[in-house]
Motif scaffolding. Structure first.
Motif, PDB file in Angstrom:
ATOM      1  N   ALA A 159       0.837  -1.201   0.000  1.00 48.22           N
ATOM      2  CA  ALA A 159       0.000   0.000   0.000  1.00 48.22           C
ATOM      3  C   ALA A 159       0.867   1.244   0.000  1.00 48.22           C
ATOM      4  O   ALA A 159       1.932   1.273   0.631  1.00 48.22           O
ATOM      5  N   ILE A 160       0.427   2.201  -0.719  1.00 50.26           N
ATOM      6  CA  ILE A 160       1.072   3.507  -0.682  1.00 50.26           C
ATOM      7  C   ILE A 160       0.045   4.491  -0.151  1.00 50.26           C
ATOM      8  O   ILE A 160      -1.027   4.630  -0.729  1.00 50.26           O
ATOM      9  N   VAL A 161       0.370   5.104   0.938  1.00 50.75           N
ATOM     10  CA  VAL A 161      -0.586   5.991   1.571  1.00 50.75           C
ATOM     11  C   VAL A 161      -0.031   7.404   1.605  1.00 50.75           C
ATOM     12  O   VAL A 161       1.008   7.666   2.203  1.00 50.75           O
ATOM     13  N   GLU A 162      -0.694   8.239   0.948  1.00 49.70           N
ATOM     14  CA  GLU A 162      -0.340   9.653   1.004  1.00 49.70           C
ATOM     15  C   GLU A 162      -1.148  10.254   2.143  1.00 49.70           C
ATOM     16  O   GLU A 162      -2.381  10.216   2.133  1.00 49.70           O
ATOM     17  N   VAL A 163      -0.467  10.755   3.112  1.00 47.38           N
ATOM     18  CA  VAL A 163      -1.211  11.216   4.280  1.00 47.38           C
ATOM     19  C   VAL A 163      -0.900  12.677   4.570  1.00 47.38           C
ATOM     20  O   VAL A 163       0.254  13.107   4.563  1.00 47.38           O
ATOM     21  N   SER A 164      -1.921  13.417   4.796  1.00 46.00           N
ATOM     22  CA  SER A 164      -1.727  14.813   5.179  1.00 46.00           C
ATOM     23  C   SER A 164      -1.807  14.900   6.691  1.00 46.00           C
ATOM     24  O   SER A 164      -2.186  13.956   7.372  1.00 46.00           O
ATOM     25  N   THR A 165      -1.413  16.034   7.202  1.00 47.69           N
ATOM     26  CA  THR A 165      -1.385  16.181   8.649  1.00 47.69           C
ATOM     27  C   THR A 165      -2.773  15.920   9.251  1.00 47.69           C
ATOM     28  O   THR A 165      -2.909  15.296  10.300  1.00 47.69           O
ATOM     29  N   SER A 166      -3.760  16.371   8.556  1.00 44.64           N
ATOM     30  CA  SER A 166      -5.114  16.238   9.099  1.00 44.64           C
ATOM     31  C   SER A 166      -5.574  14.790   9.134  1.00 44.64           C
ATOM     32  O   SER A 166      -6.411  14.410   9.932  1.00 44.64           O
ATOM     33  N   SER A 167      -4.985  14.003   8.272  1.00 41.48           N
ATOM     34  CA  SER A 167      -5.471  12.627   8.184  1.00 41.48           C
ATOM     35  C   SER A 167      -4.537  11.641   8.877  1.00 41.48           C
ATOM     36  O   SER A 167      -4.568  10.450   8.588  1.00 41.48           O
ATOM     37  N   GLN A 168      -3.728  12.172   9.770  1.00 40.01           N
ATOM     38  CA  GLN A 168      -2.751  11.291  10.398  1.00 40.01           C
ATOM     39  C   GLN A 168      -3.424  10.156  11.156  1.00 40.01           C
ATOM     40  O   GLN A 168      -2.992   9.006  11.085  1.00 40.01           O
ATOM     41  N   GLN A 169      -4.443  10.512  11.894  1.00 42.90           N
ATOM     42  CA  GLN A 169      -5.131   9.481  12.671  1.00 42.90           C
ATOM     43  C   GLN A 169      -5.679   8.405  11.759  1.00 42.90           C
ATOM     44  O   GLN A 169      -5.555   7.215  12.038  1.00 42.90           O
ATOM     45  N   ASP A 170      -6.234   8.856  10.677  1.00 44.18           N
ATOM     46  CA  ASP A 170      -6.734   7.914   9.696  1.00 44.18           C
ATOM     47  C   ASP A 170      -5.636   6.988   9.223  1.00 44.18           C
ATOM     48  O   ASP A 170      -5.832   5.791   9.020  1.00 44.18           O
ATOM     49  N   CYS A 171      -4.510   7.604   9.075  1.00 38.11           N
ATOM     50  CA  CYS A 171      -3.375   6.840   8.590  1.00 38.11           C
ATOM     51  C   CYS A 171      -3.031   5.724   9.559  1.00 38.11           C
ATOM     52  O   CYS A 171      -2.816   4.577   9.173  1.00 38.11           O
ATOM     53  N   PHE A 172      -2.970   6.072  10.823  1.00 36.76           N
ATOM     54  CA  PHE A 172      -2.643   5.045  11.814  1.00 36.76           C
ATOM     55  C   PHE A 172      -3.714   3.967  11.856  1.00 36.76           C
ATOM     56  O   PHE A 172      -3.421   2.786  11.978  1.00 36.76           O
ATOM     57  N   LYS A 173      -4.894   4.434  11.738  1.00 30.74           N
ATOM     58  CA  LYS A 173      -5.999   3.498  11.738  1.00 30.74           C
ATOM     59  C   LYS A 173      -5.848   2.521  10.572  1.00 30.74           C
ATOM     60  O   LYS A 173      -6.000   1.303  10.716  1.00 30.74           O
ATOM     61  N   PHE A 174      -5.528   3.102   9.476  1.00 24.31           N
ATOM     62  CA  PHE A 174      -5.334   2.267   8.295  1.00 24.31           C
ATOM     63  C   PHE A 174      -4.206   1.264   8.541  1.00 24.31           C
ATOM     64  O   PHE A 174      -4.328   0.079   8.244  1.00 24.31           O
ATOM     65  N   LEU A 175      -3.132   1.766   9.112  1.00 18.28           N
ATOM     66  CA  LEU A 175      -1.993   0.888   9.353  1.00 18.28           C
ATOM     67  C   LEU A 175      -2.365  -0.275  10.249  1.00 18.28           C
ATOM     68  O   LEU A 175      -1.983  -1.416  10.006  1.00 18.28           O
ATOM     69  N   GLU A 176      -3.097   0.050  11.287  1.00 22.91           N
ATOM     70  CA  GLU A 176      -3.481  -1.010  12.209  1.00 22.91           C
ATOM     71  C   GLU A 176      -4.353  -2.039  11.517  1.00 22.91           C
ATOM     72  O   GLU A 176      -4.178  -3.245  11.674  1.00 22.91           O
ATOM     73  N   SER A 177      -5.277  -1.514  10.759  1.00 19.46           N
ATOM     74  CA  SER A 177      -6.206  -2.432  10.107  1.00 19.46           C
ATOM     75  C   SER A 177      -5.545  -3.180   8.971  1.00 19.46           C
ATOM     76  O   SER A 177      -5.904  -4.316   8.668  1.00 19.46           O
ATOM     77  N   ALA A 178      -4.620  -2.536   8.383  1.00 23.22           N
ATOM     78  CA  ALA A 178      -3.980  -3.172   7.231  1.00 23.22           C
ATOM     79  C   ALA A 178      -3.035  -4.280   7.661  1.00 23.22           C
ATOM     80  O   ALA A 178      -2.556  -5.041   6.829  1.00 23.22           O
ATOM     81  N   GLU A 179      -2.774  -4.316   8.955  1.00 23.37           N
ATOM     82  CA  GLU A 179      -1.946  -5.376   9.521  1.00 23.37           C
ATOM     83  C   GLU A 179      -0.660  -5.596   8.750  1.00 23.37           C
ATOM     84  O   GLU A 179       0.238  -4.774   8.773  1.00 23.37           O
ATOM     85  N   ASP A 180      -0.618  -6.691   8.064  1.00 24.25           N
ATOM     86  CA  ASP A 180       0.664  -7.069   7.484  1.00 24.25           C
ATOM     87  C   ASP A 180       0.921  -6.496   6.108  1.00 24.25           C
ATOM     88  O   ASP A 180       1.939  -6.796   5.478  1.00 24.25           O
ATOM     89  N   LEU A 181       0.018  -5.729   5.666  1.00 28.10           N
ATOM     90  CA  LEU A 181       0.229  -5.180   4.332  1.00 28.10           C
ATOM     91  C   LEU A 181       1.378  -4.171   4.367  1.00 28.10           C
ATOM     92  O   LEU A 181       1.337  -3.187   5.086  1.00 28.10           O
ATOM     93  N   PRO A 182       2.432  -4.435   3.655  1.00 30.99           N
ATOM     94  CA  PRO A 182       3.536  -3.476   3.629  1.00 30.99           C
ATOM     95  C   PRO A 182       3.024  -2.124   3.149  1.00 30.99           C
ATOM     96  O   PRO A 182       2.400  -2.045   2.098  1.00 30.99           O
TER      97      PRO A 182
END
Length: 545
Positions: free
Chosen positions: A67-90
């Motif tokens: 996954a490639i995630v472009e994250v802005s400052t405002s969406s940082q939390q979303d980003c972490f959330k995504f990371l957690e949910s994405a588990e093992d997805l690099p």
DNA sequence: AAAGCAATAT
DNA sequence: AATATTGCTT
């Protein structure tokens, strides 16, 4: 999902078909990146929101490799959330200015090369998974990737070898040394990457996630926090992307980083060395400077003095200063003044000067001095069969014995193995201001940058061979274009060419320098005819001196 | 005080 | 291995 090593082994045309999840709130930037990825035969799915992406992942969990995630400052939390949910997805996080415990920085804009390399993270992950093919033969995969591999290493190292070679195969324009192998698997180490920010290619790589696999290997640990990343990389990088271990939450990343700090304290951490010399890009006209230790960073505990990294550029400055002063007048304090490097101390210079002098002495043995400093002395031996190198001024040929290489003072480099650089006649390449071969020409014969030595009384009938077969010149060209640091000073300066030509014209009795060919008889005759000179005496018969 | 050198430490 | 440091002499 994590792509297992087995999957990879069976993946015939990997990384073609790599399924990439692209999460970017900015549809414009997504629209730019997607086609690039698709050009590489990756299968790209774009999502504008983390929720959408998460839904896609949960519903088609098997569908993405990276996954490639472009994250802005405002969406940082979303980003972490995504990371957690994405588990093992690099997941590669492409982000603005902050560094989130980075495994890798990729300078933006994301170039083709960088995008192309995302598959490496899949490989990396696959082979670092707990129950991956650690114990399985890796050769097939290696072969598949057409990689070179050390044959005498243990399995773990082989694994590293795969990954590293893979990376190097993509970055083969970067320097790659044995020692580098275990420092920066994917990209040039931070030290390099940040130093050469202006080369437009460099990335900063920090590796944090496979310490358990490597044990004492010298991977560059992630020891920088946000501030370090910024202070070391922000000179000209607008944005970086961050590769985080997909299996880690941000907290875990932080914990791992702490460990890394501890582990790397013993000396090999480069990324974190606040003591490192960082210099601004000279192309921007700034003077280099030595970074002061950052009290907020991981270097806090260490009281060590700044250790100057004598980069080729820094060294070049040094050499220029020395040459400007003249070898006799070159003393540390004056050199220091001339170098104008902020933070550099007289001691640094003195130490370097000491080494520099010792080296010069070493490579110009007294024996040679005596022989060449008195050309009128007892019948100087002339070696008509020996290679002559023409360095400017071109008549100061350097004569030497082939095979007689002196150790070269420079950074360790596998280029040492390519010393057989003879046999490319007529390539008038030299580095006018970089007479001291520093990593730039590790293969260069010592004499090439030793004291200039005059050939014995070169007269009209010089013994020095002038045709190509008599010359063996070095061929630095490949080296120059291969090494990022070299492109920096590879300018066959026009002034020098002019100078050589002028000298050749004014002193026609001297042998021509390499690269300058005598005009053909025909062209001379026609030119003379053109000028109305038709009465040309026959050329003198060839005679021996 | 600065330079230079050699030995030693990191 | 490269660089810094130290101790000594000039």
């Amino acid at each position: 999902m994590i792509c297992s090593a087995d999957d990879l082994l069976e993946w015939k045309d990997f990384p073609k078909g790599l399924r990439v999840l692209l999460l970017d709130e900015d549809s414009v930037s997504a629209a730019e990146i997607k086609p690039k990825l698709e050009e590489m035969d990756y299968i790209v799915s774009t999502f504008c929101t983390a929720d959408e992406a998460l839904i896609a992942i949960s519903s088609e969990h098997e569908s993405f490799h990276v996954a490639i995630v472009e994250v802005s400052t405002s969406s940082q939390q979303d980003c972490f959330k995504f990371l957690e949910s994405a588990e093992d997805l690099p997941t590669i996080i492409s982000k603005g200015h902050e560094c989130l415990g980075a495994a890798e920085f990729l300078q933006k804009p994301l170039s083709e090369d960088k995008l192309r390399n995302i598959w490496q993270h899949v490989v990396h992950k696959a082979f670092n998974a707990k129950d991956s093919a650690l114990s399985k033969p890796v050769k097939p995969f290696n072969d598949m990737l057409q990689l070179q591999q050390e044959t005498n290493e243990d399995e773990d190292k082989k694994l590293m070898g795969i990954e590293i070679s893979a990376y190097n195969s993509e970055f083969d324009h970067e320097q790659s040394t044995v020692s580098d192998k275990f420092q920066a698997p994917s990209t040039p180490q931070l030290k390099q990457g940040c130093r050469f920010l202006d080369d437009g290619q460099s990335n900063c790589s920090l590796e944090k996630e496979h310490g358990d696999l490597e044990g004492e290997s010298k991977s560059v640990e992630t020891t920088c926090n946000n501030s370090v990343a910024e202070t070391t990389c922000d000179n000209s990088v607008e944005e970086v992307s961050v590769m985080v271990d997909p299996s880690l939450t941000p907290k875990e990343v932080a914990v791992k980083e702490e460990n890394s700090v501890e582990r790397s304290r013993s000396g090999n951490s480069l990324s974190c060395h606040p003591q490192k010399v960082e210099k601004k890009a000279e192309s921007k006209g700034d003077n280099p400077r030595i970074e002061a230790p950052n009290p907020n960073s991981c270097g806090r505990k260490t009281n060590r003095k700044i250790k100057v990294d004598w980069t080729p550029e820094l060294h070049k400055r040094f050499v220029q200063a020395v040459e400007q002063l003249g070898v006799d007048q070159a003393i540390p304090s004056r050199i220091l003044d001339l170098m104008k490097v902020e933070g550099l101390t007289r001691h640094n210079v003195a130490s370097h000067l000491q080494k520099y002098r010792m080296h010069r002495r070493h490579i110009v043995p007294k024996d040679d001095d005596r022989r060449w400093q008195h050309p009128r002395g007892p019948t100087p031996r002339v070696y008509p069969h020996k290679p002559i190198m023409a360095y400017p001024p071109y008549h100061t040929n350097h004569s030497f014995t082939p095979n007689q290489f002196y150790p070269v003072w420079g950074h360790p480099s596998n280029h040492h193995s390519s010393m057989q650089m003879w046999g490319h006649p007529g390539f008038p390449t030299w580095h006018p201001q970089d007479s001291w071969s520093w990593n730039t020409h590790p293969w260069m014969h010592a004499d090439a940058w030793g004291r200039p030595m005059m050939p014995p009384s070169p007269g009209p009938c010089s013994n020095f061979p002038q045709n190509a077969s008599g010359f063996h010149s070095l061929h630095p060209f490949e080296e120059c274009i291969n090494s990022p640091s070299n492109s920096f000073d590879f300018h066959p300066a026009e002034e020098l060419i002019d100078k050589v030509v002028r000298e050749a014209v004014s002193k026609p009795w001297l042998p021509l320098p390499l690269g300058l060919k005598p005009p053909s008889t025909e062209s001379v005759l026609s030119e003379l005819h053109r000028q109305g000179i038709c009465n040309i005496p026959p050329p003198p018969t060839h005679h021996q001196c």
